[in-house]
Design a protein around this motif. Sequence first.
Motif, PDB file in Angstrom:
ATOM      1  N   ALA B 217       1.417  -1.160   0.263  1.00 24.14           N
ATOM      2  CA  ALA B 217       0.002   0.187  -0.007  1.00 24.14           C
ATOM      3  C   ALA B 217       0.761   1.374   0.154  1.00 24.14           C
ATOM      4  O   ALA B 217       0.187   2.224  -0.461  1.00 24.14           O
ATOM      5  CB  ALA B 217      -0.837   0.097   1.303  1.00 24.14           C
ATOM      6  N   ILE B 218       1.814   1.350   0.791  1.00 22.66           N
ATOM      7  CA  ILE B 218       2.766   2.790   0.457  1.00 22.66           C
ATOM      8  C   ILE B 218       3.705   3.126  -0.327  1.00 22.66           C
ATOM      9  O   ILE B 218       4.303   3.433  -0.788  1.00 22.66           O
ATOM     10  CB  ILE B 218       3.086   2.663   1.993  1.00 22.66           C
ATOM     11  CG1 ILE B 218       4.826   1.649   2.025  1.00 22.66           C
ATOM     12  CG2 ILE B 218       2.711   2.097   3.014  1.00 22.66           C
ATOM     13  CD1 ILE B 218       5.873   1.584   2.953  1.00 22.66           C
ATOM     14  N   SER B 219       3.295   2.124  -1.616  1.00 19.13           N
ATOM     15  CA  SER B 219       4.798   2.637  -2.682  1.00 19.13           C
ATOM     16  C   SER B 219       3.270   2.113  -4.081  1.00 19.13           C
ATOM     17  O   SER B 219       2.595   1.476  -3.587  1.00 19.13           O
ATOM     18  CB  SER B 219       5.766   1.473  -3.098  1.00 19.13           C
ATOM     19  OG  SER B 219       6.374   1.158  -4.680  1.00 19.13           O
ATOM     20  N   PHE B 220       3.694   3.299  -4.522  1.00 19.26           N
ATOM     21  CA  PHE B 220       2.447   4.258  -5.310  1.00 19.26           C
ATOM     22  C   PHE B 220       3.497   3.968  -7.062  1.00 19.26           C
ATOM     23  O   PHE B 220       2.627   3.936  -8.055  1.00 19.26           O
ATOM     24  CB  PHE B 220       3.110   5.228  -5.714  1.00 19.26           C
ATOM     25  CG  PHE B 220       1.515   5.600  -4.491  1.00 19.26           C
ATOM     26  CD1 PHE B 220       1.799   5.446  -3.392  1.00 19.26           C
ATOM     27  CD2 PHE B 220       0.232   6.429  -5.109  1.00 19.26           C
ATOM     28  CE1 PHE B 220       0.344   6.072  -2.214  1.00 19.26           C
ATOM     29  CE2 PHE B 220      -0.622   6.618  -3.013  1.00 19.26           C
ATOM     30  CZ  PHE B 220      -0.439   5.975  -2.447  1.00 19.26           C
ATOM     31  N   SER B 221       4.920   3.450  -6.908  1.00 13.69           N
ATOM     32  CA  SER B 221       5.212   3.010  -8.596  1.00 13.69           C
ATOM     33  C   SER B 221       4.370   1.263  -8.389  1.00 13.69           C
ATOM     34  O   SER B 221       5.061   0.410  -8.205  1.00 13.69           O
ATOM     35  CB  SER B 221       6.672   2.725  -8.499  1.00 13.69           C
ATOM     36  OG  SER B 221       7.083   4.053  -8.747  1.00 13.69           O
ATOM     37  N   ASN B 222       4.796   1.482 -10.154  1.00 12.13           N
ATOM     38  CA  ASN B 222       4.503   0.072 -11.088  1.00 12.13           C
ATOM     39  C   ASN B 222       2.886  -0.704 -10.757  1.00 12.13           C
ATOM     40  O   ASN B 222       3.268  -1.874 -11.026  1.00 12.13           O
ATOM     41  CB  ASN B 222       6.415  -1.120 -10.698  1.00 12.13           C
ATOM     42  CG  ASN B 222       7.085  -0.337 -11.637  1.00 12.13           C
ATOM     43  OD1 ASN B 222       6.625  -0.429 -13.061  1.00 12.13           O
ATOM     44  ND2 ASN B 222       9.056   0.145 -10.718  1.00 12.13           N
TER      45      ASN B 222
END
Lengths: 415, 415
Positions: B217-222
């Motif tokens: 959830a806390i990463s917005f890439s790929n």
Amino acid sequence: MGVEEQQSEEIDPLSDPEERCVLYGALDSFRQYRHAAHYNVTHLRRRAFYSLPSAHMELLSEPPFALPATFDAVDEAIDSNADLADAILASGLPSFGIDANDTSWYGHATPNDMEKARSTLRQFFRDWSAEGLRERNSSFLPIISALEHHLPNLPPERRYQCRILVPGAGLGRLVFDLCAIGYVVEGNEISYHQLLASNYILNCTNAAGQHKLFPWAISFSNHLSRADQLQSIAVPDVHPGNELEADQHCVNSGVHYSDRMSMTAGDFCELYRRPNYMNTFDVVVTCFFVDTAPNVINYIETIRHCLKSNGLWINIGPLLWHFESAPTPAEKKSQAHCSHDISTSCHSSSAGIGEPGSFELTNDELISLLERLDFEILEQKQAPSGMTGYVQNPASMLQNVYNPSFWVARKGRQR
Amino acid sequence: MGVEEQQSEEIDPLSDPEERCVLYGALDSFRQYRHAAHYNVTHLRRRAFYSLPSAHMELLSEPPFALPATFDAVDEAIDSNADLADAILASGLPSFGIDANDTSWYGHATPNDMEKARSTLRQFFRDWSAEGLRERNSSFLPIISALEHHLPNLPPERRYQCRILVPGAGLGRLVFDLCAIGYVVEGNEISYHQLLASNYILNCTNAAGQHKLFPWAISFSNHLSRADQLQSIAVPDVHPGNELEADQHCVNSGVHYSDRMSMTAGDFCELYRRPNYMNTFDVVVTCFFVDTAPNVINYIETIRHCLKSNGLWINIGPLLWHFESAPTPAEKKSQAHCSHDISTSCHSSSAGIGEPGSFELTNDELISLLERLDFEILEQKQAPSGMTGYVQNPASMLQNVYNPSFWVARKGRQR
């Protein structure tokens, strides 16, 4: 061979203090590559090695380990890489009018600049080596197929009627490959590291294989054997001028290649949203580029602006949003040297990448956004040539591979 | 269920100032997870979003983008993750005799501690979720097959005669899985982050699926879609106590599972090279562990010391030498808070991971070193179950996958 390079006219990097700092940092990082690599890669390792218990040291000094011999071999590899860094620097200084005796740019490289010098050298694997062909094919062949499929009535000799823009041109290989098959291609790049390197390789090399590059030598992890770490590649795989000369005859183009290839330096949005670029290009090709946007709407609107009506946008790449890993405000404060470390963009600009605001979209959201902003999606798929690395050592025990998003979109007429 | 945890006797983390600092940093990082994640992940993104031109903001506020709703959903995911962090902390404080009203450990978390809290939570995907089964199988099944193949005359009910050590036990799943099929297993772990998390999951949960974790959830890439980013997993996939109870009947072991499973805390080399561990274990299993060594000879010699004659060493993992990316001396100076940031090891020790000297071997060199140090290689291959990730989102457009080295080696008698 004379690739025309246009500097966006307002920016003279030597007169603008901010911009000068960025340029000096890039130049200095190539100058410092040799010394820094010897220090960080081999000097520190020798020190750590000679701190070992003597029995361990003796064991590891003998074959098949022979770590001191490995350090020597890595030093030689670093020197070979540094020869390329020096050549890039030597070609770059006069192109910016910097006198050979002028040392005012010494010491400007930040740690970030140093990392960019290392990654720029490594990138010659992807862009200008025979070994990088598989990676290039994974991205370039779907692009070239799409051009042929969607522009069916354009035989090679008349491809000069199609004007293509390649933002984020990097080391210039895609620009070169598209020019070689007959198109008129303009590359744009913001990074001085990349601009210096592409200028050198396109305009200043004498022969194919002129440089011996060791792309994996300075990393010591995930190697099956020392030979994998010390693999060398010949750079460039082709001499750009000779190759374009030969291709000129094959293609039988009505326009000489030197009039079909150019590079611009500067912020993509700032430059290509200007009135003089309105309705200019038949095709925009973005390859591992869209995720460099803090605000991808600006990229989309700039592409729409500079595309002709019914013009095509061909894209391939992942969504590794570059600004996601931008330092937090607290980190920025402690790192700031030049102000370009604060913005994490390379160039200051009131209208481009430095604009306030940012966000990261998912792939399906990005496709929807294209449609909202007046693009018709003609093709969309993931990984048209399978999973692909980006400057990835094929022999490494760690493979970082992308499932890139590919699309062909057509600019509508409604806005 | 009562996994016995032994603290290496000399180290009382609360009496040794150095060690106390490390423990406090780990505890504090779980305490701060919620606030830091809300700040770094959603607060900063909202601020960046509301800095956008208003037309962009309006477009992105509506479906299918609805970024403000995404930020809200990510906030909920962070809270759910933070509930697990809080539960780990709540179980950890009393186990170290820290009173609930004692706040002297507040504020000790370094940025490195905060990153470890995030990665420890994410690691529940690999170790304690149904979705992580494929990753676990890639590493654990070759290990279990090797045990059965090389210890052929040991039916499940008599596997308690085989005593296994698992250094780098992490969140304890391999220890648990080997105990479940009848072996006597001792895990060792140096990281307080991992020890706190494994203690909680093994000893303090009430039911399978008690926690809802959002590992990506806390990463917005790929991300292909927002649903991929917001995927939740049920943690733990099994209730450890109930599962071992059930397996106890299947295995029909002569020894109760509570007497077949234990964990030790501390530096692997420091602890297991002691005289009382000489010739103790039938098998040592290392899974993604050997590359944590600054000096892998120490690991090999410690394993040889604590293995019985003819004992087996089963290994699977890459060679991502953890000390390769250790900060340079200059970086260390500017980062140092606690001294554990200087050594980059978690625990101070005069005889373990903190010893001077380090080096990185290639895979073939490491195999040769084993043979030099009196191990007979019985099996050696790459990627016995194919390429494998390590806490890798299977839906991500970026896949980091390893070609791990697998070996079974037998301790010789000559030294």
